[in-house]
Motif scaffolding. Structure first.
Motif, PDB file in Angstrom:
ATOM      1  N   GLY A 147       0.810  -1.209   0.000  1.00  0.00           N
ATOM      2  CA  GLY A 147       0.000   0.000   0.000  1.00  0.00           C
ATOM      3  C   GLY A 147       0.841   1.256   0.000  1.00  0.00           C
ATOM      4  N   GLU A 148       2.071   1.140   0.518  1.00  0.00           N
ATOM      5  CA  GLU A 148       2.956   2.305   0.587  1.00  0.00           C
ATOM      6  C   GLU A 148       3.891   2.402  -0.616  1.00  0.00           C
ATOM      7  OE1 GLU A 148       5.000   1.750   4.251  1.00  0.00           O
ATOM      8  OE2 GLU A 148       3.285   2.355   5.494  1.00  0.00           O
ATOM      9  N   ARG A 149       4.259   1.258  -1.180  1.00  0.00           N
ATOM     10  CA  ARG A 149       5.246   1.251  -2.254  1.00  0.00           C
ATOM     11  C   ARG A 149       5.046   0.024  -3.128  1.00  0.00           C
ATOM     12  NH1 ARG A 149      11.866   1.399  -1.500  1.00  0.00           N
ATOM     13  NH2 ARG A 149      12.344   2.161  -3.595  1.00  0.00           N
ATOM     14  N   GLN A 150       5.158   0.200  -4.434  1.00  0.00           N
ATOM     15  CA  GLN A 150       4.995  -0.914  -5.365  1.00  0.00           C
ATOM     16  C   GLN A 150       6.278  -1.740  -5.398  1.00  0.00           C
ATOM     17  OE1 GLN A 150       2.265  -1.842  -7.157  1.00  0.00           O
ATOM     18  NE2 GLN A 150       3.395  -3.621  -7.863  1.00  0.00           N
ATOM     19  N   ILE A 151       6.195  -2.978  -4.963  1.00  0.00           N
ATOM     20  CA  ILE A 151       7.349  -3.878  -4.965  1.00  0.00           C
ATOM     21  C   ILE A 151       6.952  -5.176  -5.653  1.00  0.00           C
ATOM     22  CG2 ILE A 151       8.982  -5.186  -3.555  1.00  0.00           C
ATOM     23  CD1 ILE A 151       8.604  -3.122  -1.362  1.00  0.00           C
ATOM     24  N   VAL A 152       7.705  -5.569  -6.659  1.00  0.00           N
ATOM     25  CA  VAL A 152       7.503  -6.856  -7.327  1.00  0.00           C
ATOM     26  C   VAL A 152       8.820  -7.618  -7.220  1.00  0.00           C
ATOM     27  CG1 VAL A 152       6.882  -8.036  -9.466  1.00  0.00           C
ATOM     28  CG2 VAL A 152       5.856  -5.821  -8.929  1.00  0.00           C
ATOM     29  N   SER A 153       8.754  -8.844  -6.718  1.00  0.00           N
ATOM     30  CA  SER A 153       9.987  -9.599  -6.499  1.00  0.00           C
ATOM     31  C   SER A 153       9.808 -11.058  -6.866  1.00  0.00           C
ATOM     32  CB  SER A 153      10.440  -9.465  -5.033  1.00  0.00           C
ATOM     33  OG  SER A 153       9.456  -9.990  -4.178  1.00  0.00           O
ATOM     34  N   ARG A 154      10.946 -11.737  -6.972  1.00  0.00           N
ATOM     35  CA  ARG A 154      10.948 -13.156  -7.331  1.00  0.00           C
ATOM     36  C   ARG A 154      12.218 -13.781  -6.758  1.00  0.00           C
ATOM     37  NH1 ARG A 154      10.441 -14.057 -13.575  1.00  0.00           N
ATOM     38  NH2 ARG A 154       8.569 -12.831 -13.109  1.00  0.00           N
ATOM     39  N   THR A 155      12.112 -15.020  -6.290  1.00  0.00           N
ATOM     40  CA  THR A 155      13.254 -15.709  -5.690  1.00  0.00           C
ATOM     41  C   THR A 155      13.676 -16.891  -6.548  1.00  0.00           C
ATOM     42  OG1 THR A 155      12.549 -15.088  -3.462  1.00  0.00           O
ATOM     43  CG2 THR A 155      14.096 -16.910  -3.642  1.00  0.00           C
ATOM     44  N   LEU A 156      14.958 -16.944  -6.883  1.00  0.00           N
ATOM     45  CA  LEU A 156      15.548 -18.055  -7.619  1.00  0.00           C
ATOM     46  C   LEU A 156      16.419 -18.869  -6.660  1.00  0.00           C
ATOM     47  CD1 LEU A 156      16.746 -16.164 -10.844  1.00  0.00           C
ATOM     48  CD2 LEU A 156      14.485 -17.100 -10.332  1.00  0.00           C
ATOM     49  N   ASN A 157      16.471 -20.171  -6.856  1.00  0.00           N
ATOM     50  CA  ASN A 157      17.181 -21.065  -5.945  1.00  0.00           C
ATOM     51  C   ASN A 157      18.311 -21.800  -6.658  1.00  0.00           C
ATOM     52  OD1 ASN A 157      15.374 -21.208  -3.299  1.00  0.00           O
ATOM     53  ND2 ASN A 157      14.014 -21.071  -5.067  1.00  0.00           N
ATOM     54  N   LEU A 193      10.711  -7.119 -16.588  1.00  0.00           N
ATOM     55  CA  LEU A 193      12.116  -6.963 -16.202  1.00  0.00           C
ATOM     56  C   LEU A 193      12.612  -8.199 -15.442  1.00  0.00           C
ATOM     57  CD1 LEU A 193      12.209  -3.226 -15.063  1.00  0.00           C
ATOM     58  CD2 LEU A 193      13.557  -4.238 -16.919  1.00  0.00           C
ATOM     59  N   LEU A 194      11.784  -8.708 -14.536  1.00  0.00           N
ATOM     60  CA  LEU A 194      12.169  -9.911 -13.797  1.00  0.00           C
ATOM     61  C   LEU A 194      12.304 -11.109 -14.729  1.00  0.00           C
ATOM     62  CD1 LEU A 194       9.996  -9.620 -10.545  1.00  0.00           C
ATOM     63  CD2 LEU A 194      12.399  -9.011 -10.862  1.00  0.00           C
ATOM     64  N   ASP A 195      11.431 -11.220 -15.707  1.00  0.00           N
ATOM     65  CA  ASP A 195      11.529 -12.307 -16.691  1.00  0.00           C
ATOM     66  C   ASP A 195      12.860 -12.243 -17.439  1.00  0.00           C
ATOM     67  OD1 ASP A 195       9.034 -13.265 -16.005  1.00  0.00           O
ATOM     68  OD2 ASP A 195       7.995 -12.290 -17.681  1.00  0.00           O
ATOM     69  N   ARG A 196      13.238 -11.027 -17.858  1.00  0.00           N
ATOM     70  CA  ARG A 196      14.510 -10.860 -18.566  1.00  0.00           C
ATOM     71  C   ARG A 196      15.687 -11.216 -17.670  1.00  0.00           C
ATOM     72  NH1 ARG A 196      15.122  -5.022 -20.747  1.00  0.00           N
ATOM     73  NH2 ARG A 196      17.199  -5.897 -21.214  1.00  0.00           N
ATOM     74  N   ALA A 197      15.629 -10.749 -16.424  1.00  0.00           N
ATOM     75  CA  ALA A 197      16.720 -11.038 -15.499  1.00  0.00           C
ATOM     76  C   ALA A 197      16.820 -12.541 -15.220  1.00  0.00           C
ATOM     77  CB  ALA A 197      16.504 -10.275 -14.192  1.00  0.00           C
ATOM     78  N   GLN A 198      15.672 -13.184 -15.010  1.00  0.00           N
ATOM     79  CA  GLN A 198      15.694 -14.622 -14.744  1.00  0.00           C
ATOM     80  C   GLN A 198      16.267 -15.387 -15.925  1.00  0.00           C
ATOM     81  OE1 GLN A 198      12.072 -16.360 -13.185  1.00  0.00           O
ATOM     82  NE2 GLN A 198      12.534 -18.362 -14.082  1.00  0.00           N
ATOM     83  N   ALA A 199      15.864 -15.045 -17.125  1.00  0.00           N
ATOM     84  CA  ALA A 199      16.364 -15.734 -18.318  1.00  0.00           C
ATOM     85  C   ALA A 199      17.878 -15.593 -18.425  1.00  0.00           C
ATOM     86  CB  ALA A 199      15.682 -15.186 -19.556  1.00  0.00           C
ATOM     87  N   ALA A 200      18.375 -14.392 -18.162  1.00  0.00           N
ATOM     88  CA  ALA A 200      19.821 -14.161 -18.258  1.00  0.00           C
ATOM     89  C   ALA A 200      20.574 -14.939 -17.182  1.00  0.00           C
ATOM     90  CB  ALA A 200      20.110 -12.669 -18.133  1.00  0.00           C
ATOM     91  N   ILE A 201      20.016 -14.965 -15.978  1.00  0.00           N
ATOM     92  CA  ILE A 201      20.676 -15.656 -14.871  1.00  0.00           C
ATOM     93  C   ILE A 201      20.678 -17.159 -15.085  1.00  0.00           C
ATOM     94  CG2 ILE A 201      20.485 -16.195 -12.407  1.00  0.00           C
ATOM     95  CD1 ILE A 201      19.402 -13.316 -12.038  1.00  0.00           C
ATOM     96  N   VAL A 202      19.530 -17.718 -15.448  1.00  0.00           N
ATOM     97  CA  VAL A 202      19.436 -19.170 -15.627  1.00  0.00           C
ATOM     98  C   VAL A 202      20.297 -19.628 -16.794  1.00  0.00           C
ATOM     99  CG1 VAL A 202      17.870 -21.069 -16.180  1.00  0.00           C
ATOM    100  CG2 VAL A 202      17.163 -19.309 -14.550  1.00  0.00           C
TER     101      VAL A 202
END
Length: 415
Positions: A174-184, A235-244
Motif C-alpha cells: 500500500g505504501e510502495r509498489q514492490i515486485v519480487s521473485r526468488t531463484l534457488n 524486467l524480472l523475466d529478462r533477469a531470470q532468463a539471463a541468470i538461468v
C-alpha cells in the motif's frame, strides 16, 4: 520502513541457546524491503525490557518483541510492553476457553499462570498461534506498529509466516509498489554466483539483486521498485532468463519455499517414476529427506542403509571382489549401489552414496571424499565424485552429499 527487533531471554544472554528467531525475521523483513536497523537482546527483567521497548517505540516505525510469553514467573514480556506503551492487558476469552479445554483433553494439570498465554495488548489485536498456546499481539498507534511474538522457534516461525508477513505485505504494497521473485541455486559458492549474476544482468539496472544463504541452497532475490506490475514482471523475466542461462547447472526452481527434494519428488510424480537409494555415509538421510516432502509415498517405497561392506554384499548383492579391488569409497561401488538397489526394488531410479563423513580418513581417502552413483532405467549409470571440505564437519558433509544426489536426479530428469 525501519524496524527494531527486541529478543527477550536470559538464556540467550547467557549463551545457553542460540537466537535463531532474529536472523530469520530479519531475512523475511528484507524480502519486503524493511530494514531491521537495530537489534537488541534483553534478559527476562521487567525494568530493562520496559526501557528497551519505550526507546524502540520512539525510534522505529515497526517494533518486534520476541519471546517471554510463557506461563512461568520469568515470562514478563507482555507486562513490560504494556507498561512501556501505557496500556492494559486484555484476556481473549475464547482462547482462554480453548487453553482450558486443551489441558482437559490431555489430562494435564493447568496452573493459574497459564492465563498469561491468553492475554494481549488492549487496543490491539491478537495473532493466532498455529502450533502453540500463547497468543501474539499486534498493536498500532500514531502510525507505528508493535508486534509481540512467542519465543520457541517452531511457534515463532509459524506465527511470522502465517500471521505477520501477510499483514506486513499488504501494508508495504500500500505504501510502495514492490515486485519480487526468488531463484534457488545449489553447488555454487555465493561470491562466485553473485559475481556471475551481476555480469549477466549488468544492463538491467532497475532490478535489485540480493542473495540469502540457506542450509541447502542459495536464494537469489530479484526486486523491482515503483514500476507498473507488468513492466516490473517483464524486467524480472529478462533477469531470470539471463541468470538461468548462465547458471543453469546450479539452478533448481523459483519461490521462497522451493527445495531440491520437493522439486525432485514433483518431477518423479510427473513422470510416474519411483526412486530408491542405497546409503552408506548418509545413513538414510536421503530417504528421510525424500519422505519429508508431502506426496513422497507416490514416488518412494523404501530403500537400503548399507553402512558396512558386508551389508552392501548381503543386502544389495554387490560382488565382494569388486569392493576388494576398488574399495568401498569408489566410483564402482557407488554405481553398483545405485544399480542393485534399483533392481532389487524394481523401480526406475536408484541412487547410491558412499564416502568418508569423517573425521577420520577411510581407505586412504580424506574426510569429505564422496562418490554418488545414479542409475536410471534405460540410461547408462553415472557417478560423481565430491570433494567436500572436511572443516564443515561430519553432519554437513552428509547433508551436502544428499543435496548433490538430489541435484543429480533433478538434472537427469530434466533431460
Amino acid at each position: 520502513m525501519e524496524a527494531e527487533i527486541i529478543s527477550v531471554g536470559t538464556e540467550i544472554i547467557l549463551g545457553q541457546i542460540v537466537n535463531t528467531n532474529a536472523p530469520f525475521l530479519s531475512q523475511q523483513l528484507g524480502k519486503l524491503d524493511i530494514t531491521a536497523a537495530r537489534q537488541l537482546t534483553v534478559p527476562d527483567q521487567l525494568d530493562l525490557l520496559e526501557t528497551a521497548v519505550r526507546t524502540a517505540w520512539q525510534n522505529a516505525d515497526l517494533v518486534f518483541v520476541c519471546g517471554g510469553l510463557g506461563p512461568t514467573a520469568d515470562d514478563v514480556t507482555l507486562r513490560g510492553v504494556a507498561a512501556a506503551l501505557g496500556v492494559r492487558l486484555t484476556r481473549d476469552e475464547d482462547h482462554w476457553a480453548w487453553i482450558r479445554e486443551s489441558f482437559r483433553q490431555r489430562q494435564e494439570p493447568m496452573m493459574p499462570e497459564n492465563v498469561q498465554q491468553a492475554m494481549y495488548l488492549s487496543g490491539g489485536t491478537t495473532l493466532a498461534n498455529p502450533v502453540g498456546l500463547a497468543l501474539g499481539s499486534w498493536y498500532e498507534r500514531d502510525g507505528r506498529r508493535l508486534i509481540v511474538l512467542p519465543g520457541p522457534p517452531r511457534e515463532f516461525t509459524a506465527m511470522v509466516n502465517q500471521e505477520v508477513l501477510p499483514r506486513l505485505k499488504k501494508i508495504v504494497e500500500g505504501e510502495r509498489q514492490i515486485v519480487s521473485r526468488t531463484l534457488n541455486f545449489f553447488g555454487r559458492p555465493e561470491s562466485l554466483l553473485m559475481d556471475e549474476i551481476a555480469e549477466a544482468t549488468g544492463d538491467l539496472h532497475q532490478v535489485v539483486i540480493t542473495s540469502y544463504v540457506q542450509p541447502d541452497a542459495i536464494q537469489v532475490r530479484m526486486t523491482v521498485h515503483d514500476l507498473p506490475e507488468a513492466t516490473a514482471t517483464a524486467l524480472l523475466d529478462r533477469a531470470q532468463a539471463a541468470i538461468v542461462a548462465k547458471e543453469e547447472a546450479y539452478f533448481f526452481g523459483v519461490g521462497d519455499d522451493c527445495s531440491l527434494a520437493a522439486q525432485v519428488v514433483e518431477l518423479l510424480k510427473q513422470r510416474h517414476l519411483k526412486v530408491t537409494a542405497a546409503e552408506s555415509l548418509t545413513g538414510g538421510m536421503f530417504q528421510s529427506t525424500i519422505c519429508s516432502v508431502p506426496g513422497a509415498s507416490n514416488v518412494f517405497d523404501g530403500g537400503f542403509v548399507t553402512y558396512a561392506a558386508s551389508a552392501k554384499e548381503r543386502l544389495l548383492g554387490i560382488d565382494p571382489q569388486l569392493i576388494e579391488r576398488y574399495g568401498v569409497v569408489s566410483s564402482q561401488t557407488a554405481a553398483q549401489m545405485a544399480e542393485k538397489s534399483r533392481q532389487r526394488l524394481g523401480v526406475a531410479v536408484g541412487i547410491g552414496f558412499t564416502g568418508v563423513a569423517g573425521p577420520d580418513s577411510l581407505e586412504g581417502q580424506p574426510a569429505g571424499t564422496v562418490w554418488v552413483g545414479l542409475s536410471i532405467q534405460g540410461q547408462a549409470t553415472m557417478t560423481r565424485q565430491l570433494h567436500l571440505g572436511a572443516y564443515v564437519g561430519r553432519q554437513q558433509i552428509r547433508r551436502q552429499s544428499v543435496q548433490h544426489g538430489l541435484q543429480m536426479i533433478y538434472h537427469a530428469l530434466q533431460k
